[in-house]
Structures are given as structure tokens and as C-alpha cells.
Design an enzyme around this catalytic site. Structure first.
Site, PDB file in Angstrom:
ATOM      1  N   LYS A 177       0.940  -1.210   0.085  1.00  0.00           N
ATOM      2  CA  LYS A 177      -0.124  -0.022  -0.114  1.00  0.00           C
ATOM      3  C   LYS A 177       0.881   1.225   0.138  1.00  0.00           C
ATOM      4  CE  LYS A 177      -1.653  -1.431   3.824  1.00  0.00           C
ATOM      5  NZ  LYS A 177      -2.269  -1.867   5.282  1.00  0.00           N
ATOM      6  N   GLY A 210      -6.624   4.035  10.722  1.00  0.00           N
ATOM      7  CA  GLY A 210      -7.564   3.019  10.311  1.00  0.00           C
ATOM      8  C   GLY A 210      -7.797   2.575   8.873  1.00  0.00           C
ATOM      9  N   THR A 211      -6.959   3.288   8.041  1.00  0.00           N
ATOM     10  CA  THR A 211      -7.178   2.856   6.503  1.00  0.00           C
ATOM     11  C   THR A 211      -6.771   1.675   6.243  1.00  0.00           C
ATOM     12  OG1 THR A 211      -5.009   4.134   6.428  1.00  0.00           O
ATOM     13  CG2 THR A 211      -6.966   5.294   5.492  1.00  0.00           C
ATOM     14  N   GLY A 212      -5.483   1.033   6.708  1.00  0.00           N
ATOM     15  CA  GLY A 212      -4.988   0.100   6.460  1.00  0.00           C
ATOM     16  C   GLY A 212      -6.053  -1.302   6.888  1.00  0.00           C
ATOM     17  N   CYS A 213      -6.651  -1.121   8.016  1.00  0.00           N
ATOM     18  CA  CYS A 213      -7.401  -2.182   8.579  1.00  0.00           C
ATOM     19  C   CYS A 213      -8.631  -2.543   7.676  1.00  0.00           C
ATOM     20  CB  CYS A 213      -7.896  -1.819  10.170  1.00  0.00           C
ATOM     21  SG  CYS A 213      -6.599  -1.559  11.224  1.00  0.00           S
TER      22      CYS A 213
HETATM   23  N1  LIG Z   1      -4.294  10.495   1.821  1.00  0.00           N
HETATM   24  C1  LIG Z   1      -4.686   9.483   0.996  1.00  0.00           C
HETATM   25  N2  LIG Z   1      -5.455   9.530  -0.134  1.00  0.00           N
HETATM   26  C2  LIG Z   1      -5.907   8.532  -0.860  1.00  0.00           C
HETATM   27  N3  LIG Z   1      -5.916   7.264  -0.497  1.00  0.00           N
HETATM   28  C3  LIG Z   1      -4.988   7.072   0.530  1.00  0.00           C
HETATM   29  C4  LIG Z   1      -4.407   8.075   1.396  1.00  0.00           C
HETATM   30  N4  LIG Z   1      -3.718   7.423   2.358  1.00  0.00           N
HETATM   31  C5  LIG Z   1      -3.928   6.124   2.322  1.00  0.00           C
HETATM   32  N5  LIG Z   1      -4.481   6.105   1.178  1.00  0.00           N
HETATM   33  C6  LIG Z   1      -4.832   4.577   0.575  1.00  0.00           C
HETATM   34  O1  LIG Z   1      -5.506   3.735   1.733  1.00  0.00           O
HETATM   35  C7  LIG Z   1      -5.277   2.525   1.861  1.00  0.00           C
HETATM   36  C8  LIG Z   1      -4.322   2.250   2.989  1.00  0.00           C
HETATM   37  O2  LIG Z   1      -2.953   2.601   2.855  1.00  0.00           O
HETATM   38  P1  LIG Z   1      -1.842   3.070   3.963  1.00  0.00           P
HETATM   39  O3  LIG Z   1      -0.628   2.934   3.506  1.00  0.00           O
HETATM   40  O4  LIG Z   1      -2.294   4.125   4.639  1.00  0.00           O
HETATM   41  O5  LIG Z   1      -2.000   1.756   5.277  1.00  0.00           O
HETATM   42  P2  LIG Z   1      -1.663   1.826   6.778  1.00  0.00           P
HETATM   43  O6  LIG Z   1      -0.678   2.642   6.968  1.00  0.00           O
HETATM   44  O7  LIG Z   1      -1.473   0.417   7.038  1.00  0.00           O
HETATM   45  O8  LIG Z   1      -2.927   2.333   7.428  1.00  0.00           O
HETATM   46  P3  LIG Z   1      -3.178   2.666   9.083  1.00  0.00           P
HETATM   47  O9  LIG Z   1      -1.886   2.356   9.800  1.00  0.00           O
HETATM   48  O10 LIG Z   1      -3.556   4.009   9.221  1.00  0.00           O
HETATM   49  O11 LIG Z   1      -4.308   1.801   9.314  1.00  0.00           O
HETATM   50  C9  LIG Z   1      -4.387   2.161   0.499  1.00  0.00           C
HETATM   51  O12 LIG Z   1      -4.954   1.785  -0.585  1.00  0.00           O
HETATM   52  C10 LIG Z   1      -3.503   3.704   0.345  1.00  0.00           C
HETATM   53  O13 LIG Z   1      -3.256   3.909  -1.163  1.00  0.00           O
HETATM   54  C1  LIG Z   2      -5.802  -2.520  17.234  1.00  0.00           C
HETATM   55  C2  LIG Z   2      -5.173  -1.904  16.002  1.00  0.00           C
HETATM   56  N1  LIG Z   2      -5.042  -2.414  15.005  1.00  0.00           N
HETATM   57  C3  LIG Z   2      -4.224  -1.750  13.861  1.00  0.00           C
HETATM   58  C4  LIG Z   2      -3.836  -0.313  13.954  1.00  0.00           C
HETATM   59  C5  LIG Z   2      -3.604   0.322  12.803  1.00  0.00           C
HETATM   60  O1  LIG Z   2      -4.229   1.220  12.008  1.00  0.00           O
HETATM   61  C6  LIG Z   2      -4.552   0.138  15.096  1.00  0.00           C
HETATM   62  N2  LIG Z   2      -4.013   1.569  15.294  1.00  0.00           N
HETATM   63  N3  LIG Z   2      -5.108  -0.422  16.094  1.00  0.00           N
END
Ligand SMILES: Nc1ncnc2c1ncn2[C@@H]1O[C@H](COP(=O)(O)OP(=O)(O)OP(=O)(O)O)[C@@H](O)[C@H]1O
Ligand SMILES: Cc1ncc(CO)c(N)n1
Length: 275
Positions: A177, A210-213
Site C-alpha cells: 500500500k 485505520g485506513t489499512g485495517c
Molecule cells: N491521503 C490518501 N488519499 C488517498 N488514498 C490514501 C491516502 N492515504 C492512504 N490511502 C490509501 O489507503 C489504503 C491504506 O494505505 P496506508 O498505506 O495508509 O495503510 P496503513 O499505513 O496500513 O494504514 P493505518 O496504519 O493508518 O491503518 C491504501 O489503498 C492507500 O493507497
Molecule cells: C488495534 C489496532 N490495529 C491496527 C491499527 C493500525 O491502524 C491500530 N491503530 N490499532
């Protein structure tokens, strides 16, 4: 009547509802898959950071897994925060008994706030125990660098990392991502056959908690329906883009995304905070 599909998340909590189990269950619900959850760690956290963590006893994590699997077999499984080696060992043993079920592994290591959610020495163990079992692994850039054991400085490096996670570490697919990139929000998927680029406009917003989750939970819900990894990841990309676009401006720090943003597609961004 069509069969009700179910998905299980094995993860930690976010009492403010934007990440962890709470985000997963909201995403499952939005995708019309019945959500179930097994708690690994209770986390006192909010949009500003992590205040405290309580790990569940191993025997209690196992009991929760038994409670679910002895009653309702999920159509797909996701793991999020798994903080310790012992938890990884237990969960990998359990997953090995259920290899026919699609498994999405989100290698959660650090929260958006920068707080660690996994013990440092477990970073190696997750590669060995959980990555090989995964239908798809969904690291962000820093997590991908740890799995790849190399810096990722370009899109070509993202492609190499995705291929490495599949060809060397044994996952069936990997999506790197690009939320942490500077340019467009580009994610790179290797599904074992080809490289796919999934790109979206980058919104200028701090509300990405929480975007990743949420992204990985949507992939899980779609895999429960039996679609391909490519289709599941494309849907998740569209879902998360709307969830970020229609953000809610909640909290004093990095706020959560809007899990019903997908339903607002095409509508004006009323309360949205994207500038
Ligand atoms: N500012 C943004 N605008 C559009 N898409 C985004 C943005 N930030 C993240 N994304 C998208 O959101 C999804 C999650 O990516 P990200 O790399 O932020 O995950 P993450 O770091 O694991 O998230 P988190 O730890 O906040 O839960 C991916 O599809 C990424 O491309
Ligand atoms: C419990 C939990 N899982 C994943 C993340 C990553 O976004 C968070 N902040 N908290």
C-alpha cells in the site's frame, strides 16, 4: 435464500472505532458479510495515539477461536494486530487447520500515530509463521520494508517487494500500500501471476486512522464471496478512497475514515474534511 457469508477478524481493539476490530466489523457489515471477531489485545487508543495495551491470555485467545470455529466456520479470515511470538504461534497453528479458507494477513506493526503494536522481535516470526499461510499480505511501505529487508524507494522497488513476499516468503499474493508515498495513492499488487497498479487521487487529509485495517477488511469480505484477489483488492481500493474522501472530522488527532463513504459515491462531500 442465498447463503449468508461470514468473515472473522483476529485483531486488537480501537475504542474510538476507527481501526482494529471495530473498523473490520464495520467494513464487513458494509460489504454485507456477517462479521465475527477474536480479540488478541485490548488497546486504549484514540485518534491521538495509543495510551495503553492489555494482551489477552493465550489460552483465552484459543478459547475464543474455539468458540467461533466450533459453531460458525468463517468464509474468510483476517488477522490484524498480533503483538507477540506466542500469539503468532497459536494463531498459525489454528490457521494451518483451516488452509482452505482465504486468509488476509495485515502485518500491523505500528499505528498511524507511530506507536508500536507488535514486539520488535516478532517481526521475523510473522514472516516465518504467518506470511506463508496468507492468500494475500497487505503491508504499508514501512511494513513492506521490514518484510523485504530492504529500503523501498520507488514503484519498481514496490514491485520487487511484492514479488519477494510471494516468491521468497510464500504468500499467494501481496499488495504493497502506497498510503505513505508523496504522489498519488498507488498500491502495487502481485497476485502470483502479474503485477497490477491500483492508483487513486491522494487526498490532502490527516484523517487516515485505520485506513489499512479497513482496506484489508474489505479485501477479506470480498474473498469470502469467492472473487479473485485482484477483484477483491480493486473493490477495497475504491472503498477506501471513498472512505477517505468523505471523511468525518472526528477526534483531535488523525481521525477515522468514513465506512459508509462508499455509499455516498458521486454525492457532494458535505461534512468532509479533505482540503
Ligand atoms: N491521503 C490518501 N488519499 C488517498 N488514498 C490514501 C491516502 N492515504 C492512504 N490511502 C490509501 O489507503 C489504503 C491504506 O494505505 P496506508 O498505506 O495508509 O495503510 P496503513 O499505513 O496500513 O494504514 P493505518 O496504519 O493508518 O491503518 C491504501 O489503498 C492507500 O493507497
Ligand atoms: C488495534 C489496532 N490495529 C491496527 C491499527 C493500525 O491502524 C491500530 N491503530 N490499532
Amino acid at each position: 435464500m442465498s447463503k449468508i457469508l461470514t468473515a472473522l477478524t483476529i485483531a486488537g481493539t480501537d475504542p474510538t472505532g476507527g481501526a482494529g476490530i471495530q473498523a473490520d466489523l464495520k467494513a464487513f457489515q458494509e460489504r454485507e458479510v456477517f462479521g465475527m471477531s477474536v480479540l488478541t489485545s485490548a488497546v486504549a487508543q484514540n485518534t491521538c495515539g495509543v495510551q495503553a495495551v492489555e494482551h489477552m491470555k493465550l489460552s483465552f485467545i484459543e478459547q475464543q477461536l474455539d468458540s467461533v470455529f466450533n459453531d460458525i466456520t468463517p468464509n474468510a479470515i483476517k488477522t490484524g494486530m498480533i503483538a507477540t511470538n506466542e500469539m503468532m504461534e497459536l494463531i498459525s497453528k489454528y490457521l494451518k487447520k483451516h488452509t482452505a479458507i482465504p486468509y488476509v494477513m495485515d502485518p500491523v506493526m505500528v499505528a498511524t500515530s507511530g506507536d508500536a503494536l507488535m514486539e520488535e522481535e516478532s517481526r521475523k516470526v510473522i514472516r516465518e509463521l504467518l506470511v506463508p499461510l496468507a492468500s494475500v499480505v497487505t503491508p504499508n511501505l514501512p511494513e513492506a520494508e521490514i518484510l523485504f529487508e530492504q529500503k523501498i524507494a520507488s514503484v519498481a522497488d514496490m514491485e520487487l517487494a511484492a514479488r519477494y513476499i510471494v516468491n521468497q516468503l510464500g504468500a499467494k499474493a501481496a499488495v504493497i500500500k502506497g498510503g505513505h508515498l508523496k504522489a498519488d495513492a498507488l498500491d502495487v499488487l502481485y497476485d502470483g501471476a502479474s503485477i497490477h497498479h491500483l492508483s487513486a487521487e491522494r487526498y490532502k487529509t490527516k484523517h487516515t486512522h485505520g485506513t489499512g485495517c479497513t482496506f484489508a477488511a474489505v479485501v477479506t469480505a470480498e474473498l469470502a464471496k469467492g472473487v479473485t484477489v485482484l477483484e477483491a483488492v480493486k473493490l477495497a481500493k475504491s472503498f477506501i478512497t471513498d472512505a477517505i474522501h468523505y471523511s468525518l472530522n472526528l477526534g483531535n488527532g488523525n481521525g477515522p475514515t468514513n465506512h459508509w463513504g462508499y455509499r455516498l459515491q458521486g454525492l457532494p462531500n458535505q461534512g468532509g474534511q479533505t482540503q
